[in-house]
Write an enzyme that holds these catalytic residues in place. Structure first.
Site, PDB file in Angstrom:
ATOM      1  CG  ASP A  59     -41.713 -13.456 -44.075  1.00 40.13           C
ATOM      2  OD1 ASP A  59     -40.959 -14.435 -44.237  1.00 40.13           O
ATOM      3  OD2 ASP A  59     -42.497 -13.363 -43.118  1.00 40.13           O
ATOM      4  CG  MET A  83     -42.229 -17.582 -45.621  1.00 37.83           C
ATOM      5  SD  MET A  83     -40.482 -17.991 -45.368  1.00 37.83           S
ATOM      6  CE  MET A  83     -40.407 -19.652 -46.068  1.00 37.83           C
ATOM      7  CG  HIS A  84     -44.051 -21.391 -42.482  1.00 41.41           C
ATOM      8  ND1 HIS A  84     -43.105 -22.058 -43.232  1.00 41.41           N
ATOM      9  CD2 HIS A  84     -43.359 -20.545 -41.669  1.00 41.41           C
ATOM     10  CE1 HIS A  84     -41.898 -21.639 -42.886  1.00 41.41           C
ATOM     11  NE2 HIS A  84     -42.025 -20.716 -41.951  1.00 41.41           N
TER      12      HIS A  84
END
Length: 490
Positions: free
Chosen positions: A236, A81-82
């Site tokens: 995830d 992520m991110h």
């Protein structure tokens, strides 16, 4: 029979898993990835490497399990992520993707993190999130920022290649600091604060909804003749929750990797940003999740292993399989700072209560207890003892029966250890692909895997663990203040 494919984009590798319509694994392949660190605190990847890794893994499956690949009718995506994948007018990559563990945007995160941001997003704005990364680019690479047409999360860049569609889904989008997490929609106000608009964002779907279909040229290359639906997928951790059946309120999973994660599902939106717990959308509609993180879980026992020059399994093996009442020796596992509930990057670990008689077994036990109490911190930040009744244990640390028994007593809830098998994010992604392709009920698909063993809290230990947890909680303010008096950053 139809098959379904889960694609999990990790930081160090990309994994592809094929399951059949009964969710039985058929084949898997992985391709390695590397991280570039051009400066201190920076962490980047070339998005082209994700596509190359996917081609490599699919080519391996085509060679070894061609018939299974041909029967794929749905694909689900999971990914770290991110990350900020910045694209220009023609969807060309303008710079390497800035990853989740990149800390360069700490100044920008602090500027964005205020009452308004927390009210809209339900979370602290951490430096690892996507929005502060774009604020950093705006400040430090204005020529790149001026060309930004679109910003995608890592797995969604793979989706663009797979389908030609710019789409994200709720669980991953919630980690950007641009999503109104309660409304499950982009926040125009948070976008405005980083110089962007809704037009810079992909469309949004739920994790089990269709986000498009596999491009005809790729289907032909893979040997697939029919239409293949590509699901929204999940970040995830949300995808991992789908893999272990954590989709209903009161359920959760406990991940004991290098870091530790306590993930619980919820049917309502109840953020608590002041506790440094993440409140994100789940990959399923009208569902959210809370996630507490301790930065050194199995990492703490790895540290002890290196310090004592003895393998982790040998250290924990001396303890047996059942925990005892908590001892006097206490360990704060803040080897790399702490996330939940302190959000303190500067604090460091401490071992308190050493005696002349203290031996390796005592220290090992204290380290495992310290991590268990740090996970209790995560539980308390999200709702407290009783808010979850059962946690599924995953990760390297779940190999220790002693540690799982200890966790059951420290958290006062049942800990279930799955039977051997692959129940990670790739399976969760494949399950979401199945739901999108067939319209199946997610609750019927996202079931808990077979259980090898269940660890129950023991009533006779409850008082001792509650008292020990109270002593553990009292240590953080003391060590923080000591650091300040000693002239260390705190």
């Amino acid at each position: 029979m139809a098959n379904y494919l889960g694609l999990d984009l990790g930081t160090s590798s990309l994994k592809v898993l094929i399951i059949d319509e009964n969710q039985q694994p058929i084949a898997t392949a992985t391709a390695p990835l590397t991280v570039q660190r051009p400066e201190f605190g920076w962490s980047e990847q070339d998005p082209a490497s994700w596509i190359e890794a996917c081609r490599t893994a699919i080519a391996e499956l085509k060679e070894t399990h061609g018939a299974a690949l041909t029967a794929v009718e749905g694909i689900g995506l999971s990914g770290h992520m991110h990350g900020a994948t910045i694209l220009g007018e023609g969807d060309e990559v303008l710079r390497p993707c800035i990853l989740w563990n990149d800390t360069r945007s700490h100044r920008e995160a602090a500027e964005l993190d205020d009452e308004e941001a927390r009210r809209i997003t339900g979370n602290i704005v951490f430096p690892g999130f996507t929005a502060p990364k774009l604020a950093w680019v705006r400040r430090n690479e204005p020529e790149v920022f001026g060309r930004v047409r679109r910003v995608l999360l890592p797995k969604d860049y793979l989706r663009l290649w797979l389908t030609g569609e710019a789409v994200s889904e709720m669980s991953d989008a919630a980690g950007t600091s641009w999503l109104d997490t309660g409304r499950r929609d982009w926040s125009e106000r948070m976008l405005e604060r980083t110089g962007l608009t809704r037009e810079h964002m992909p469309a949004l779907v739920e994790g089990g909804e269709s986000s498009g279909t596999l491009r005809a040229e790729l289907a032909s290359e893979w040997g697939i003749a029919g239409r293949v639906v590509v699901a929204g997928g999940g970040g995830d951790n949300a995808a991992s929750a789908c893999g272990v059946g954590v989709v209903k309120p009161g359920t959760g999973f406990l991940s004991l990797g290098t870091s530790g994660v306590l993930f619980t599902a919820a049917e309502s939106y109840a953020p608590r940003p002041e506790t440094a717990i993440h409140t994100f959308c789940h990959a399923l509609p009208n569902t959210w999740h809370q996630m507490g993180v301790t930065l050194s879980a199995a990492g703490s026992i790895e540290w002890l292993s290196q310090f004592l020059r003895e393998k982790p399994a040998e250290l924990t093996g001396t303890l047996g399989e059942s925990c005892e009442a908590s001892g006097r020796l206490l360990f704060l596992p803040y080897l790399a700072g702490e996330r939940t509930p302190h959000n303190d990057a500067a604090v460091r670990g401490v071992l308190v209560g050493l005696e002349a008689s203290t031996d390796r077994r005592d220290v090992t036990r204290a380290v495992l207890e310290g991590v268990a109490f740090s996970m209790r911190d995560c539980l308390e930040a999200g709702g407290g003892v009783g808010s979850v009744t059962r946690l599924v244990a995953v990760g390297a640390g779940s190999r220790s029966a002693y540690w799982l028994d200890l966790m059951a007593n420290a958290l006062q809830c049942q800990i279930a250890l799955p039977a051997a098998g692959d129940f990670g994010a790739a399976l969760g992604a494949a399950r979401l692909g199945l739901v999108a392709a067939t319209g199946a009920d997610p609750a019927a698909v996202m079931t808990e895997p077979p259980t090898a063993r269940v660890f129950e809290p023991r009533a006779e230990l409850a008082g001792a663990f509650a008292e020990a947890y109270g002593r553990y909680r009292s240590l953080y303010p003391a060590i923080r203040d000591w650091q300040a008096r000693a002239g260390q950053p705190a």
